[in-house]
Design a protein around this motif. Structure first.
Motif, PDB file in Angstrom:
ATOM      1  N   GLU A  79     105.645 -18.635  53.026  1.00 37.69           N
ATOM      2  CA  GLU A  79     105.533 -20.130  52.895  1.00 37.69           C
ATOM      3  C   GLU A  79     105.040 -20.475  51.573  1.00 37.69           C
ATOM      4  O   GLU A  79     105.278 -21.623  51.004  1.00 37.69           O
ATOM      5  N   GLU A  93     107.789 -25.035  54.282  1.00 37.20           N
ATOM      6  CA  GLU A  93     106.957 -24.651  55.531  1.00 37.20           C
ATOM      7  C   GLU A  93     107.901 -23.717  56.654  1.00 37.20           C
ATOM      8  O   GLU A  93     109.109 -24.036  56.636  1.00 37.20           O
ATOM      9  N   TYR A  94     107.258 -22.637  57.265  1.00 36.91           N
ATOM     10  CA  TYR A  94     107.909 -22.125  58.205  1.00 36.91           C
ATOM     11  C   TYR A  94     107.947 -23.188  59.480  1.00 36.91           C
ATOM     12  O   TYR A  94     107.023 -23.457  59.961  1.00 36.91           O
TER      13      TYR A  94
END
Length: 959
Positions: A320, A326-327
């Motif tokens: 990330e 973002e995950y």
């Protein structure tokens, strides 16, 4: 996917009553009488027919008249009957007016389809399925056309068997209290989602998925997303399911999962069984969220899963941070499977993989097992971005998934999380040299394999292998899509600078979130971050077959360099030598103080160029061995290099020394330099202390030994040479592994002992035999260090008798770890006793798990006594093996493992004769590469036997 080897749209259409959906699923119109509803298990299989195609492309790609946007998937798993059934409702955007809807389906029984438009729910249309088995499709033709621009919902019921194929939705087994028990899981990449539920099974046709699983109440359900609700079945809570599955009662439970983001069908995953889990979490640097992490396995294995869970927790936040994306999912699970075709699979939110890739006992784990778990978990987590968030538009671009996951997961992120493993240096042996060896064959293929339709696939493989159509999906999952792709990307990163490279990758990901991409999309991102024309620079590296050898000739003013395509049998000629690559030369020289400096601006972008250089000082091309090419020097300069590498403070770094060793052996095989010159360079490295250099030397000397395996005299000389190189390390380092020891020292000890065992060093043989004898006497395995168990098992079987064989077989039967089981399998194949070999054959063919057969054939192919008899074993059982493995990657592995070590024209002729009348479409690329390997080995023996014999004799006389 890791080989053996090697991811929110609102649905515009309204939801409809499940009772109506259930009726439609079964192929009946709604009725006021519940007695008209039938159990889904009575679904009938429709009459086979051929789907008419409107264009050549539609023979291979699905029609574009409709596009799926959302799937409501309900699937029931019965682990007692080993069956599954269910219903899928797909929301469709109608792009073109049509009466016919075509989707993918394979190996399923389907019911009648029901379609509703968003504006006319009360007037459904019905259609019987019409199958095209060859293309793995089903079509539904409705009486009334669906207008363009409208939304439609299509509902289809399905049923299938949980077989042991390791593809689609399948079963895996384990032993508990002496009984065989089962669980189920999915493996959909590349095209097997269609064998679990009817769908649009193409990577570009992304949709959201809402999964509901129905299973026995005492089992565990997992899928891509977290559970939203889970209840034991009751008529009050689930009246719609009683309509669908009439035999439901309180023995069953219903598990509903959150809706996924937009994703490709091959990333959908679900599993059911008696799983247990360990859990942890990861704090994410961008979102500041805490992501729950779990790893699932059966009760007997879960205690070995902690390390993989820890690795996942360590690397997930790093991705990330590096990608600045973002995950997106609320969790990330891993499921360990006893039966698994590949190494592991990157299903979004639910990684799956085989035991040897994900498990280890921390008290008994060897360093290789730890590194394997690190690599596999990191590789699959990389896919959460590369492949899952941003997905290749079509399988032409598989390398965008796999090359990146290999580079990021096994070099950049692993280097940040586990620097002690030196992954950037190890990459040279594990991936770069592997890629160059494979790509030096005439039967190679470009990284980017053009396969837009069936006709194009035929053309691709006419060009590169045989004149027949290939099963492209399984064939392109090879060392070129993984190792060469990663090598090319690593070269680009080194050329433009890692920071700019990663910034470009971030830009690429952000521009294609939840979307699909092609090669130039990636180049566009890196071009933006660097200001360079990356498309022009990289085009030939991914679209052309092969790679260059750079020939260096000294002139009065510097060096003249020339590029030609390199083949393992020599320089390519004519049409095979037309490509001109943009080659970053990275010329290493020394300054006035004797310190190394590197010119990264030098690029060979023509057939020949001259570069000014002071050739009286040490120099070397491809500094750091980042380039995807070989370098051929004149003999005089190679002698200077040999003298330089022998110095304690050589200007050539460890990566340079590794690259030199690999280059000279490959060039000698291609008859571009004498093998004796290559051996002189290796001999000059006797005082080398770096494990990774010795690892490369070890691999290359083992390859030479395997090439001259039938020449006892040359083999004996090679053995003496190997012993002279590695015995000093055995004497210095001994056989014990202190817990606090540097990983390099541990690996060097292991490699030295293995080489001495292979070269028949009697003192090493005696030590290993004695340790196994102690184990047999008292059952105490503390005398068998985990890093040496493979060597000790092999020594016991090779130099022992039936008792030792049976002791190793007992380890195989009840192995405490996956690593010990694999070591035992390979060791059993080393026996010289014909009766024990017959027993090994029996185990391999009739008792071994499907995923383990390849280990047995590999072991038998490495035993000089059975190197040819294993080919007869394969041929005698070919039909059985083909039927057993035709839907997996395994058939290709078996062919490559069984045949690639052969070395005579007779072998070649017999091999061609055997496969002449076989359908090789599932593995013919691997077959072609085997044939090329044998041809190259025949040529190597012919042109280098006299040279290597003379050098070894001279060496022996002087020592």
């Amino acid at each position: 996917m890791f080989l053996l080897s090697p991811s929110l749209l609102n649905v515009s259409a309204k939801r409809f009553s499940v009772r109506t959906v259930a009726c439609a699923t079964l192929g009946f119109r709604p009725s006021s009488s519940p007695h008209d509803l039938r159990n889904i298990s009575s679904i009938r299989t429709a009459t086979m027919s051929t789907i008419a195609s409107e264009s050549p492309a539609s023979k291979f790609r699905l029609p574009t008249n409709v596009k799926p946007t959302h799937y409501d998937l309900t699937i029931r798993t019965d682990l007692d009957k080993l069956t599954f059934d269910g219903t899928v409702t797909v929301s469709l955007d109608v792009k073109e007016e049509t009466k016919t809807i075509v989707m993918n389906s394979s190996k399923l029984k389907l019911g009648q389809a029901t379609a509703y438009t968003a504006v006319s729910q009360s007037d459904p249309s019905f259609s019987e399925p019409s199958f095209d088995e060859k293309e793995k499709r089903v079509s539904f033709s409705f009486p009334t056309a669906f207008p363009a621009g409208t939304q439609t919902k299509l509902t289809v019921g399905f049923a299938g068997e949980l077989n042991s194929s390791m593809t689609g939705y399948y079963r895996s087994s384990f032993e508990e209290e002496g009984k065989t028990k089962y669980y189920s899981l999915t493996q959909f990449e590349a095209t097997d989602a269609r064998s679990a539920f009817p769908c649009w099974d193409e990577p570009a046709l992304k949709a959201t998925y809402t999964v509901t699983m129905v299973s026995k109440a005492n089992t565990v359900n997992i899928s891509n997303m977290p559970i939203t609700s889970e209840k034991v079945f009751s008529l009050n809570d689930h009246p719609e399911l009683k309509t669908l599955f009439v035999d439901l009662n309180e023995e069953w439970k219903v598990t509903k999962f959150e809706t996924t983001p937009l994703m490709s069908s091959y990333l959908v995953a679900f599993a059911n069984g008696p799983f247990e889990y360990l859990e942890s979490s990861a704090k994410m640097p961008l979102s500041k969220r805490t992501i729950p992490l779990r790893i699932y396995a059966t009760k007997d294995l879960i205690h070995q899963a902690q390390f993989a869970l820890d690795v996942k927790a360590k690397v997930l936040p790093l991705y990330e941070k590096v990608f600045e994306v973002e995950y997106p999912l609320p969790k990330l699970d891993t499921l360990v499977a006893n039966d698994f075709d590949a190494g592991a699979m990157e299903n979004w939110g639910l990684i799956t993989g085989r035991t040897s890739a994900l498990l280890l006992d921390p008290k008994k784990a060897d360093l290789a097992a730890k590194k394997r778990v690190v690599v596999v978990q990191s590789h699959e987590v990389a896919h959460m971005w590369f492949g899952n968030i941003t997905t290749m538009e079509w399988w032409d671009y598989l390398y965008l998934n796999e090359g990146f996951a290999t580079l990021m997961g096994e070099v950049i992120i692993e280097g940040a999380a586990f620097p002690e493993f030196k992954p950037n240096s190890e990459f040279i042996t594990v991936h770069l040299n592997r890629a160059l060896a494979l790509d030096s064959k005439l039967s190679s293929h470009p990284i980017e394999v053009a396969c837009p339709d069936a006709e194009s696939i035929g053309q691709v493989y006419i060009s590169y292998t045989f004149n027949e159509q290939a099963d492209v999906y399984s064939q392109i999952f090879d060392g070129l899509s993984y190792s060469k792709a990663a090598s090319v990307l690593r070269m680009l990163s080194a050329y433009v600078g890692e920071d700019k490279f990663l910034k470009g990758v971030s830009l690429y990901l952000k521009a294609h979130l939840y979307a699909n991409s092609v090669t130039n999309d990636l180049w566009a991102g890196i071009s933006k971050s660097t200001g360079a024309d990356i498309i022009n620079f990289m085009d030939n590296w991914v679209k052309k077959i092969g790679f260059p050898v750079v020939t260096v000739t000294e002139t009065s003013e510097g060096i003249k360099v020339r590029q030609d395509r390199f083949l393992e049998t020599g320089l390519a000629e004519g049409a095979d030598n037309e490509t001109i690559w943009n080659i970053p030369l990275s010329i290493l020289t020394v300054d006035a103080n004797g310190e190394p400096i590197v010119d990264k601006t030098a690029v060979l972008d023509a057939r020949e160029k001259t570069f000014p250089l002071d050739t009286s000082k040490p120099y070397k091309l491809n500094a750091g061995t980042n380039g995807v090419y070989r370098v051929l020097y004149e003999d005089a300069h190679l002698s200077k290099i040999a003298a330089e590498v022998a110095k304690p403070a050589s200007v050539f770094a460890v990566e340079d020394r590794m690259g030199l060793v690999n280059d000279v052996l490959a060039l000698s095989k291609a008859a571009l330099m004498k093998l004796s010159n290559a051996l002189t360079l290796i001999d000059a490295l006797r005082n080398e202390q770096e494990y990774l250099v010795w690892d490369g030397i070890s691999a290359n000397l083992s390859s030479l030994s395997a090439t001259w395996w039938e020449d006892e005299y040359i083999r004996s000389l090679l053995d003496a040479f190997r012993i002279s190189l590695f015995t000093p390390f055995v004497k210095k380092l001994g056989y014990e592994y202190p817990a606090s020891e540097n990983p390099d020292i541990s690996q060097l000890r292991t490699r030295a002992i293995e080489q001495c065992l292979s070269a028949k060093d009697q003192s090493v043989i005696d030590e290993l035999k004695d340790r196994f004898a102690q184990y047999m006497k008292n059952g105490d395995d503390s005398v068998i260090p985990a890093d040496l168990q493979g060597a000790i098992y092999r020594a016991a079987v090779i130099y022992g008798g039936k008792d030792e064989f049976n002791a190793v077989k007992a380890i195989y039967d009840k192995a405490p770890t996956p690593t010990s089981r694999i070591s035992a399998m390979i060791a059993l194949c080393q026996t010289k006793d014909s009766a024990l070999l017959d027993e090994t054959y029996e185990i391999a063919l009739k008792q071994a798990r499907d995923q383990d057969v390849v280990y047995f054939l590999s072991g038998l192919a490495s035993n000089d006594l059975t190197k040819r008899s294993v080919t007869r074993l394969f041929q005698d059982h070919y039909e059985t093996l083909y039927k057993r493995f035709e839907s997996t990657f395994m058939m290709r592995y078996l062919v490559e493992t069984t045949y690639s070590g052969l070395s005579t024209q007779k072998d070649l002729d017999e091999m061609n004769a055997f496969f002449k009348d076989k359908d090789t479409s599932k593995y013919h690329m691997g077959l072609a590469q085997c044939l090329d390997s044998i041809r190259a080995r025949i040529a190597y023996i012919k042109h280098s036997s006299s040279d290597v014999r003379h050098w070894l004799e001279t060496w022996k006389e002087s020592n």
